[in-house]
Design a protein around this motif. Structure first.
Motif, PDB file in Angstrom:
ATOM      1  N   MET A   1       0.845  -1.186   0.000  1.00 54.14           N
ATOM      2  CA  MET A   1       0.000   0.000   0.000  1.00 54.14           C
ATOM      3  C   MET A   1       0.883   1.241   0.000  1.00 54.14           C
ATOM      4  O   MET A   1       1.943   1.258   0.612  1.00 54.14           O
ATOM      5  CB  MET A   1      -0.927  -0.011   1.220  1.00 54.14           C
ATOM      6  CG  MET A   1      -1.960   1.110   1.237  1.00 54.14           C
ATOM      7  SD  MET A   1      -2.985   1.081   2.744  1.00 54.14           S
ATOM      8  CE  MET A   1      -3.750  -0.517   2.580  1.00 54.14           C
ATOM      9  N   THR A   2       0.439   2.312  -0.691  1.00 52.83           N
ATOM     10  CA  THR A   2       1.173   3.574  -0.724  1.00 52.83           C
ATOM     11  C   THR A   2       0.238   4.703  -0.339  1.00 52.83           C
ATOM     12  O   THR A   2      -0.947   4.499  -0.101  1.00 52.83           O
ATOM     13  CB  THR A   2       1.730   3.837  -2.134  1.00 52.83           C
ATOM     14  OG1 THR A   2       0.634   4.153  -3.013  1.00 52.83           O
ATOM     15  CG2 THR A   2       2.490   2.644  -2.677  1.00 52.83           C
ATOM     16  N   ASP A   3       0.797   5.918  -0.288  1.00 52.46           N
ATOM     17  CA  ASP A   3      -0.017   7.090   0.021  1.00 52.46           C
ATOM     18  C   ASP A   3      -0.727   7.637  -1.209  1.00 52.46           C
ATOM     19  O   ASP A   3      -1.479   8.603  -1.125  1.00 52.46           O
ATOM     20  CB  ASP A   3       0.867   8.191   0.625  1.00 52.46           C
ATOM     21  CG  ASP A   3       1.417   7.803   1.993  1.00 52.46           C
ATOM     22  OD1 ASP A   3       0.749   7.017   2.677  1.00 52.46           O
ATOM     23  OD2 ASP A   3       2.505   8.290   2.357  1.00 52.46           O
ATOM     24  N   LEU A   4      -0.500   7.046  -2.356  1.00 54.15           N
ATOM     25  CA  LEU A   4      -1.143   7.494  -3.580  1.00 54.15           C
ATOM     26  C   LEU A   4      -2.618   7.139  -3.584  1.00 54.15           C
ATOM     27  O   LEU A   4      -3.022   6.103  -3.053  1.00 54.15           O
ATOM     28  CB  LEU A   4      -0.472   6.844  -4.795  1.00 54.15           C
ATOM     29  CG  LEU A   4       0.998   7.164  -5.053  1.00 54.15           C
ATOM     30  CD1 LEU A   4       1.529   6.279  -6.161  1.00 54.15           C
ATOM     31  CD2 LEU A   4       1.162   8.637  -5.426  1.00 54.15           C
ATOM     32  N   THR A   5      -3.443   7.986  -4.199  1.00 53.11           N
ATOM     33  CA  THR A   5      -4.833   7.631  -4.421  1.00 53.11           C
ATOM     34  C   THR A   5      -4.876   6.510  -5.466  1.00 53.11           C
ATOM     35  O   THR A   5      -3.908   6.329  -6.226  1.00 53.11           O
ATOM     36  CB  THR A   5      -5.642   8.827  -4.936  1.00 53.11           C
ATOM     37  OG1 THR A   5      -5.146   9.190  -6.237  1.00 53.11           O
ATOM     38  CG2 THR A   5      -5.537  10.009  -3.986  1.00 53.11           C
ATOM     39  N   PRO A   6      -5.975   5.758  -5.557  1.00 52.50           N
ATOM     40  CA  PRO A   6      -6.048   4.718  -6.584  1.00 52.50           C
ATOM     41  C   PRO A   6      -5.800   5.260  -7.992  1.00 52.50           C
ATOM     42  O   PRO A   6      -5.088   4.634  -8.794  1.00 52.50           O
ATOM     43  CB  PRO A   6      -7.472   4.175  -6.428  1.00 52.50           C
ATOM     44  CG  PRO A   6      -7.785   4.388  -4.983  1.00 52.50           C
ATOM     45  CD  PRO A   6      -7.137   5.701  -4.642  1.00 52.50           C
ATOM     46  N   GLU A   7      -6.372   6.435  -8.291  1.00 55.55           N
ATOM     47  CA  GLU A   7      -6.197   7.015  -9.616  1.00 55.55           C
ATOM     48  C   GLU A   7      -4.729   7.365  -9.874  1.00 55.55           C
ATOM     49  O   GLU A   7      -4.179   7.096 -10.955  1.00 55.55           O
ATOM     50  CB  GLU A   7      -7.066   8.266  -9.765  1.00 55.55           C
ATOM     51  CG  GLU A   7      -8.559   8.010  -9.730  1.00 55.55           C
ATOM     52  CD  GLU A   7      -9.105   7.825  -8.315  1.00 55.55           C
ATOM     53  OE1 GLU A   7      -8.331   7.994  -7.341  1.00 55.55           O
ATOM     54  OE2 GLU A   7     -10.293   7.492  -8.185  1.00 55.55           O
ATOM     55  N   ALA A   8      -4.081   7.966  -8.870  1.00 55.13           N
ATOM     56  CA  ALA A   8      -2.673   8.332  -9.016  1.00 55.13           C
ATOM     57  C   ALA A   8      -1.796   7.091  -9.120  1.00 55.13           C
ATOM     58  O   ALA A   8      -0.801   7.076  -9.858  1.00 55.13           O
ATOM     59  CB  ALA A   8      -2.238   9.195  -7.838  1.00 55.13           C
ATOM     60  N   LYS A   9      -2.154   6.050  -8.386  1.00 55.64           N
ATOM     61  CA  LYS A   9      -1.369   4.814  -8.427  1.00 55.64           C
ATOM     62  C   LYS A   9      -1.444   4.172  -9.805  1.00 55.64           C
ATOM     63  O   LYS A   9      -0.438   3.702 -10.354  1.00 55.64           O
ATOM     64  CB  LYS A   9      -1.857   3.848  -7.354  1.00 55.64           C
ATOM     65  CG  LYS A   9      -0.936   2.654  -7.127  1.00 55.64           C
ATOM     66  CD  LYS A   9      -1.494   1.725  -6.067  1.00 55.64           C
ATOM     67  CE  LYS A   9      -1.548   2.393  -4.709  1.00 55.64           C
ATOM     68  NZ  LYS A   9      -2.048   1.474  -3.669  1.00 55.64           N
ATOM     69  N   LEU A  10      -2.634   4.170 -10.390  1.00 55.45           N
ATOM     70  CA  LEU A  10      -2.795   3.619 -11.735  1.00 55.45           C
ATOM     71  C   LEU A  10      -2.007   4.444 -12.749  1.00 55.45           C
ATOM     72  O   LEU A  10      -1.373   3.889 -13.652  1.00 55.45           O
ATOM     73  CB  LEU A  10      -4.274   3.574 -12.116  1.00 55.45           C
ATOM     74  CG  LEU A  10      -5.107   2.505 -11.400  1.00 55.45           C
ATOM     75  CD1 LEU A  10      -6.595   2.775 -11.575  1.00 55.45           C
ATOM     76  CD2 LEU A  10      -4.760   1.110 -11.926  1.00 55.45           C
TER      77      LEU A  10
END
Length: 207
Positions: A1-10
């Motif tokens: 898991m990261t601090d990125l939002t799902p959209e940013a992670k994608l």
């Protein structure tokens, strides 16, 4: 898991693919990626990729890279077009084994826990989805009847026969273009070459 939002992670995962895995990047960048909380993980029908934001949020960036490539793998192998009369769950499991074997062999990201990985059954099935399908037990067609949870759902392509044929032809063109891009970048491995060969082969339908 990261601090990125799902959209940013994608988005970050797609950027990594562009840099290191242009074959997959060329395909994924032409597929709409749409949020859909109603599905448990991710899904594709060859025309778009759906994702549950909670599922993406639970994964690391490396997991997300691998799962995006997994979805692209279903498209490249024409799984939404070639199931025929085979059992959907069993066919999805067979496809997962073939795709994940390729992802592991090419060292693309890191598949999350629950991913179906078994190089022996893939080899025994001749490296094809239909070959692995024939080796799977009937029990895997039942809910909870096979070990491993899988990480997605491969849906049949939408539309009538003509629309499906057009979509399948377009995917073949996209695969060929992606292979040329990767080859020009010196990043078309032997495993990806085999994948392209299977994607270009005639679709096999039936049981």
């Amino acid at each position: 898991m990261t601090d990125l939002t799902p959209e940013a992670k994608l988005s970050r995962a797609k950027a990594k693919l562009v840099m290191y895995h242009p074959f997959f990047a060329t395909i994924v960048c032409n597929l709409p990626i749409i949020e859909d909380p109603s599905i448990p993980t991710m899904a594709t029908n060859g025309k778009r990729i759906l994702y549950n934001p909670d599922f993406v949020d639970s994964m690391s960036l490396d997991n997300t890279i691998a799962v995006l490539c997994h979805e692209v793998g279903h498209c490249i192998f024409n799984h939404p077009f070639r199931r025929g009369n085979r059992n959907p769950k069993r066919f999805n499991i067979a496809g997962d084994y073939v795709i994940n074997d390729m992802i592991v062999a090419d060292g693309i990201g890191k598949l999350p826990d629950g991913a179906l990985i078994d190089s022996q059954i893939v080899a025994a099935g001749g490296g094809t989805t239909e070959g692995v399908y024939a080796l799977l037990p009937d029990e895997c067609e039942e809910d909870g009847g096979y070990p491993g949870t899988g990480i997605d759902l491969c849906e049949d392509a939408p539309g009538d026969e003509s629309e499906r044929a057009q979509a399948e032809a377009e995917m073949r063109v996209a695969v060929a273009q992606a292979a040329r891009v990767a080859k020009a970048a010196g990043k078309l491995s032997a495993g990806l070459s085999r994948l392209v060969d299977e994607a270009m082969a005639p679709i096999v339908t039936g049981k």
